[in-house]
Design a protein around this motif. Sequence first.
Motif, mmCIF file in Angstrom:
data_model
loop_
_atom_site.group_PDB
_atom_site.id
_atom_site.type_symbol
_atom_site.label_atom_id
_atom_site.label_comp_id
_atom_site.label_asym_id
_atom_site.label_seq_id
_atom_site.Cartn_x
_atom_site.Cartn_y
_atom_site.Cartn_z
ATOM 1 N N VAL A 193 1.132 -0.850 -0.006
ATOM 2 C CA VAL A 193 -0.029 0.464 -0.012
ATOM 3 C C VAL A 193 0.687 1.358 -0.115
ATOM 4 C CG1 VAL A 193 -1.837 1.482 1.811
ATOM 5 C CG2 VAL A 193 -2.277 -1.337 1.231
ATOM 6 N N GLN A 194 0.667 2.330 -0.648
ATOM 7 C CA GLN A 194 1.464 3.091 -1.248
ATOM 8 C C GLN A 194 0.887 4.476 -0.846
ATOM 9 O OE1 GLN A 194 4.092 4.112 -3.856
ATOM 10 N NE2 GLN A 194 2.638 4.992 -5.179
ATOM 11 N N ILE A 195 0.236 5.537 -0.424
ATOM 12 C CA ILE A 195 -0.407 6.624 -0.179
ATOM 13 C C ILE A 195 0.632 7.619 -0.867
ATOM 14 C CG2 ILE A 195 -0.850 9.099 1.019
ATOM 15 C CD1 ILE A 195 -1.079 6.988 3.347
ATOM 16 N N SER A 196 -0.753 7.693 -2.401
ATOM 17 C CA SER A 196 0.385 8.932 -3.848
ATOM 18 C C SER A 196 0.020 10.838 -3.008
ATOM 19 C CB SER A 196 -0.048 9.110 -4.797
ATOM 20 O OG SER A 196 0.683 7.919 -5.280
ATOM 21 N N ILE A 197 0.606 11.613 -3.456
ATOM 22 C CA ILE A 197 -0.531 12.887 -2.528
ATOM 23 C C ILE A 197 0.286 13.591 -3.995
ATOM 24 C CG2 ILE A 197 0.433 15.295 -1.526
ATOM 25 C CD1 ILE A 197 1.471 13.455 0.876
ATOM 26 N N ASP A 198 -0.161 14.246 -4.656
ATOM 27 C CA ASP A 198 -0.515 15.351 -5.847
ATOM 28 C C ASP A 198 0.588 17.003 -5.433
ATOM 29 O OD1 ASP A 198 -1.421 13.690 -7.193
ATOM 30 O OD2 ASP A 198 -3.383 14.247 -8.440
ATOM 31 N N ALA A 199 1.116 17.349 -5.914
ATOM 32 C CA ALA A 199 1.831 18.049 -5.315
ATOM 33 C C ALA A 199 2.448 18.850 -6.742
ATOM 34 C CB ALA A 199 3.091 17.589 -4.605
ATOM 35 N N LEU A 200 1.602 20.528 -6.367
ATOM 36 C CA LEU A 200 2.572 21.709 -7.588
ATOM 37 C C LEU A 200 4.089 21.938 -7.548
ATOM 38 C CD1 LEU A 200 -0.355 23.667 -7.789
ATOM 39 C CD2 LEU A 200 0.431 22.355 -9.522
ATOM 40 N N VAL A 201 4.969 21.477 -6.328
ATOM 41 C CA VAL A 201 6.045 21.825 -5.996
ATOM 42 C C VAL A 201 6.475 20.704 -4.356
ATOM 43 C CG1 VAL A 201 7.989 23.793 -5.497
ATOM 44 C CG2 VAL A 201 6.197 24.318 -7.018
ATOM 45 N N ALA A 202 6.971 19.305 -4.933
ATOM 46 C CA ALA A 202 7.067 18.551 -3.826
ATOM 47 C C ALA A 202 8.045 19.106 -2.711
ATOM 48 C CB ALA A 202 7.070 17.122 -4.828
ATOM 49 N N GLU A 203 9.437 19.668 -3.115
ATOM 50 C CA GLU A 203 9.763 20.045 -2.315
ATOM 51 C C GLU A 203 9.381 20.947 -0.873
ATOM 52 O OE1 GLU A 203 9.994 20.658 -5.468
ATOM 53 O OE2 GLU A 203 11.792 19.278 -6.936
ATOM 54 N N GLU A 204 9.004 21.519 -1.718
ATOM 55 C CA GLU A 204 8.304 22.662 -0.734
ATOM 56 C C GLU A 204 7.291 21.424 0.450
ATOM 57 O OE1 GLU A 204 5.496 25.667 -1.741
ATOM 58 O OE2 GLU A 204 7.568 26.957 -2.467
ATOM 59 N N VAL A 205 6.612 20.506 0.726
ATOM 60 C CA VAL A 205 5.229 19.807 1.098
ATOM 61 C C VAL A 205 5.999 18.772 1.280
ATOM 62 C CG1 VAL A 205 3.631 20.412 0.346
ATOM 63 C CG2 VAL A 205 4.601 18.180 -1.093
ATOM 64 N N MET A 206 6.781 17.803 0.409
ATOM 65 C CA MET A 206 7.852 16.835 1.247
ATOM 66 C C MET A 206 8.159 17.027 3.456
ATOM 67 S SD MET A 206 9.450 14.866 -2.389
ATOM 68 C CE MET A 206 10.137 13.308 -1.084
ATOM 69 N N PRO A 207 8.785 17.478 2.804
ATOM 70 C CA PRO A 207 9.822 18.161 4.414
ATOM 71 C C PRO A 207 8.404 17.711 5.408
ATOM 72 C CG PRO A 207 10.730 19.595 3.107
ATOM 73 C CD PRO A 207 9.542 18.871 2.114
ATOM 74 N N PHE A 208 7.381 19.229 5.507
ATOM 75 C CA PHE A 208 6.434 18.283 6.080
ATOM 76 C C PHE A 208 6.054 17.159 6.627
ATOM 77 C CE2 PHE A 208 2.093 17.698 7.269
ATOM 78 C CZ PHE A 208 1.568 18.926 7.908
ATOM 79 N N TRP A 209 5.789 16.095 5.222
ATOM 80 C CA TRP A 209 5.157 14.647 5.481
ATOM 81 C C TRP A 209 6.366 13.834 6.120
ATOM 82 C CZ3 TRP A 209 -0.033 13.183 5.588
ATOM 83 C CH2 TRP A 209 -0.024 14.384 5.442
ATOM 84 N N ARG A 210 7.248 13.880 5.981
ATOM 85 C CA ARG A 210 8.503 13.563 6.194
ATOM 86 C C ARG A 210 8.861 13.827 7.926
ATOM 87 N NH1 ARG A 210 12.527 15.503 3.261
ATOM 88 N NH2 ARG A 210 13.665 17.155 4.921
ATOM 89 N N ALA A 211 8.690 15.021 8.083
ATOM 90 C CA ALA A 211 8.980 15.256 10.191
ATOM 91 C C ALA A 211 7.699 14.673 10.480
ATOM 92 C CB ALA A 211 8.744 16.459 9.659
ATOM 93 N N VAL A 212 6.757 14.476 10.331
ATOM 94 C CA VAL A 212 5.215 14.233 10.677
ATOM 95 C C VAL A 212 4.787 13.290 10.517
ATOM 96 C CG1 VAL A 212 3.526 14.022 9.119
ATOM 97 C CG2 VAL A 212 2.663 15.283 11.393
ATOM 98 N N LEU A 213 6.240 11.889 9.905
ATOM 99 C CA LEU A 213 4.940 10.685 9.950
ATOM 100 C C LEU A 213 7.139 10.108 10.613
ATOM 101 C CD1 LEU A 213 4.017 10.080 6.392
ATOM 102 C CD2 LEU A 213 3.015 9.885 8.905
ATOM 103 N N GLY A 214 7.834 10.638 10.646
ATOM 104 C CA GLY A 214 9.884 9.917 10.835
ATOM 105 C C GLY A 214 9.708 9.164 9.616
#
Length: 216
Positions: free
Chosen positions: A107-128
């Motif tokens: 199972v994989q969660i896919s997130i559509d992002a206009l600028v992935a570099e701006e949203v990936m750090p948030f998800w990396r931090a919140v999920l560890g």
Amino acid sequence: MTERISPLQFHQAEGVEDWRVLFSGACAHFRAASFAAGVALVGAIGGLAGAAGRQPDVDLRPSGVTVCLPPVGFGGQSVGDVDLARQISAAARGLGLIADPAGVQAVQISIDALVAEEVMPFWRAVLGYEQVGDEDLLDPRRRGPALWFQRMGAARPQRNRIHVDVSVPHDQAEARVAAAIAAGGRLVSDRNAPEFWTLADAEGNEVDMATWMGRE
């Protein structure tokens, strides 16, 4: 051997009938009559994988053992994975565990992002999680689903920005799609089948049901 082979070539090899290629690699599930039998198989896998120079993901539960040989590089398996898969299957049979190919999925969660570099750090931090490449976040403990950031050229307000990808065995996909529709879902698109089908629940939340087909 580290020579890469495609999912199709892996499945065409003899002696790997217990295995299915998913997003997470070549995987097999072996049902165990007891927890002790599962522990014994994990020990056997450790010895076989060590001799082969491989580090598989192994999940031990009271009901059985799931083992995945991760993809090599940016996809595909190695020639050596075929031999290792055969050896693991033989060890399982010798210990009385029964292969159940329908018991594997990723199972994989896919997130559509206009600028992935701006949203990936948030998800990396919140999920560890840990970042792998430019598009993926993975659970370092291999317990949670992977996150894939799909880059958009323009905003699509009419669609969900987050959806689930489910990677299933190629010979289980159509039955899973039919079951989802029978459970109240609907088929959004099958134009990419048999690589993947896009489904939605009664409120429009989407999921892609995917196989290795189409990525030979």
